[in-house]
Design an enzyme around this catalytic site. Structure first.
Site, short mmCIF file in Angstrom:
data_model
loop_
_atom_site.label_atom_id
_atom_site.label_comp_id
_atom_site.label_asym_id
_atom_site.label_seq_id
_atom_site.Cartn_x
_atom_site.Cartn_y
_atom_site.Cartn_z
N TRP A 320 33.66 35.90 38.60
CA TRP A 320 33.39 37.24 39.15
C TRP A 320 34.50 38.21 38.79
O TRP A 320 34.25 39.38 38.51
CB TRP A 320 33.23 37.15 40.67
CG TRP A 320 32.98 38.48 41.33
CD1 TRP A 320 31.77 39.06 41.57
CD2 TRP A 320 33.96 39.39 41.84
NE1 TRP A 320 31.93 40.28 42.20
CE2 TRP A 320 33.27 40.50 42.37
CE3 TRP A 320 35.35 39.38 41.89
CZ2 TRP A 320 33.93 41.58 42.95
CZ3 TRP A 320 36.01 40.46 42.47
CH2 TRP A 320 35.30 41.54 42.98
N HIS A 321 35.74 37.72 38.77
CA HIS A 321 36.87 38.61 38.53
C HIS A 321 36.95 39.10 37.08
O HIS A 321 37.52 40.17 36.85
CB HIS A 321 38.18 37.92 38.91
CG HIS A 321 38.48 37.97 40.36
ND1 HIS A 321 37.93 37.09 41.27
CD2 HIS A 321 39.26 38.81 41.09
CE1 HIS A 321 38.37 37.37 42.49
NE2 HIS A 321 39.16 38.42 42.41
N GLY A 322 36.40 38.37 36.15
CA GLY A 322 36.48 38.86 34.78
C GLY A 322 35.90 37.89 33.78
O GLY A 322 35.82 36.67 34.02
N PHE A 470 37.06 45.10 37.48
CA PHE A 470 36.22 44.00 37.92
C PHE A 470 34.90 44.52 38.49
O PHE A 470 34.00 43.75 38.73
CB PHE A 470 36.93 43.15 38.98
CG PHE A 470 38.27 42.64 38.52
CD1 PHE A 470 38.45 42.21 37.23
CD2 PHE A 470 39.35 42.63 39.38
CE1 PHE A 470 39.69 41.75 36.79
CE2 PHE A 470 40.58 42.16 38.96
CZ PHE A 470 40.76 41.73 37.67
#
Length: 470
Positions: A320-322, A470
């Site tokens: 999810w963060h990247g 993000f």
């Protein structure tokens, strides 16, 4: 547009605040806040505002379908499934297409051209908010929004649009229809906003510049001293940057009558990784708990399944963060230690004291993975953190450039204010007789911080929040 910009502070926010107060009726206020939220997003993403509106239309339509007629389990599951595919499909297309293609190229030695699609700011946040609405309505059809304006305002409200906190629909549904605005709540919101602004401008930006120098340094410029200092600086930067944004979002929400839940609770005092995630990015960890971990079975299907569920959750958290293997490994790094904590025997005071040190070490090392541009860059810094005992002329010169008086004071302040001594002081001063003293001290300190922020803003470059990407 960012909160820490002159345009927002001196033009956008005052105009929106005044107009929202003088407009009559909650419906007109909501429509106005929706329009200015779209303008806020369009200031930096004029094309992708249409993507966000499409997300609003999809999720509103899904909510209306779920609430229409008599309950039908088969139909309702189909609506939720299609909505999940559409929302996650948009997120995947914009965020993960090139990551997937580059991974395929590396694994199979191919040269498939990348798309070069730009990542819409905040897409991970507003996608998750839309999904939480649909799932909430699936669980309780009475939550369905009858008004498109209400649902679109929930998804696009500018204080939490770009970088959270991720607000669940059931937490603010009543506030959109009925909310209180009064001088006390407004003043509290302004104070909270200023605290967040100071975290960003006075602490995060300064230690961030130090971290940037270290992570951009070559092998000859790094040794054990520089490497650990860079890791520490980034650990401070990401906390003050992101918690500062959350403070500003929460403060802005209060100024407009909304009460958002807390997103950080002094995570660096945690005695375990599990506790860390109860204190760090609380809105994200609770989202994954409510909408992924529990539906997977949570801890109800045996020990092995529980640990697999946790590992999958942290894989998704990292992703999810990247769109990078660095982020995936960062998520799995945390997941591995949470599983390890479950397997170890419970301890008493000694384990908790040791846990504070080991947790901070695990978090700090994890943030090296998080910050490094490549796995090779992370490996270089790790190697110097544990084997870089030989100083060079270049590393001495870099260290001297980092250890300026301003930088040293900022690092010390960052360490100090990452500890929960202010809540302790507030509690001590919040007796019946001394409550006015706390208010005077805190509002006076906020006024000083605001003046320092304005002076800093006049001489600083554009520096967006870390979580914007993000």
């Amino acid at each position: 547009m960012v909160f820490s910009s002159a345009v927002f502070l001196f033009l956008f926010l005052p105009a929106v605040f005044v107009l929202s107060r003088i407009l009559p009726g909650i419906r007109l206020k909501n429509l106005f806040l929706l329009v200015v939220s779209l303008l806020f997003y369009a200031f930096g993403e004029p094309v992708y505002v249409l993507l966000m509106l499409l997300s609003c239309v999809i999720n509103y339509g899904a909510g209306r379908l779920l609430a229409a007629g008599s309950p039908s389990p088969a139909r309702d599951k189909l609506v939720v499934a299609v909505t999940l595919v559409l929302n996650l499909g948009m997120l995947g297309m914009f965020k993960y297409t090139d990551f997937f293609l580059s991974t395929v190229n590396q694994v199979f030695s191919l040269e498939i051209p990348l798309t070069g699609i730009a990542l819409p700011v905040g897409i991970s946040f507003f996608t998750f908010q839309g999904l939480s609405y649909v799932i909430d309505v699936y669980r309780d059809r009475d939550l369905a929004a009858r008004s498109f304006v209400k649902l679109a305002l929930y998804i696009s409200f500018f204080p939490q649009l770009i970088a959270g906190p991720i607000v669940k629909y059931h937490d603010v549904a009543q506030q959109i229809d009925h909310r209180e605005t009064n001088p006390s709540l407004t003043a509290d919101g302004v104070r909270r906003f200023i605290v967040g602004l100071a975290k960003k401008l006075l602490v995060a930006n300064t230690v961030g510049r130090m971290a940037d120098l270290v992570f951009a340094a070559g092998p000859g410029e790094l040794d054990i001293r520089v490497a650990w200092l860079g890791a520490l600086c980034y650990t401070l930067q990401i906390y003050f940057d992101f918690s500062g944004y959350s403070d500003m979002a929460i403060g802005l929400g209060r100024m407009f009558g909304f009460r958002f839940l807390e997103n950080f609770q002094y995570p660096y005092v945690s005695a375990s990784i599990k506790e860390f995630w109860r204190r760090w990015h609380i809105s994200l960890s609770s989202w994954f708990r409510d909408y992924l971990y529990i539906p997977l079975g949570g801890n109800r299907k045996g020990k092995l399944r529980t640990e697999l569920n946790k590992t999958l959750v942290f894989f998704c958290t990292g992703l999810w963060h990247g769109a990078s293997w660095n982020f995936v490994l960062w998520g799995l790094w945390h997941g591995a230690f949470i599983v390890l904590e479950d397997l170890l025997p419970k301890g008493g005071k000694v384990r908790r004291r040791v846990g504070h040190v080991t947790t901070l070490l695990v978090v700090l090392l994890g943030f090296v993975l998080f910050r490094a541009d490549t796995l090779e860059g992370a490996g270089l810094l790790f190697s110097q953190m544990f084997t870089g005992f030989t100083a060079t002329l270049q590393s001495d010169a870099l260290l001297r450039s980092l250890l300026t008086p301003l930088n040293l004071v900022t690092v010390a302040a960052g360490i100090l204010f990452s500890l929960p001594w202010l809540p302790w002081l507030k509690q001590k001063l919040s007796g019946r007789k001394s409550a006015p003293l706390w208010d005077k001290l805190s509002y006076g300190a906020a006024a000083v911080l605001y003046c320092l922020c304005v002076m800093n803003l006049a001489s600083s470059d554009f520096n967006p929040f870390i979580y914007f990407r993000f």
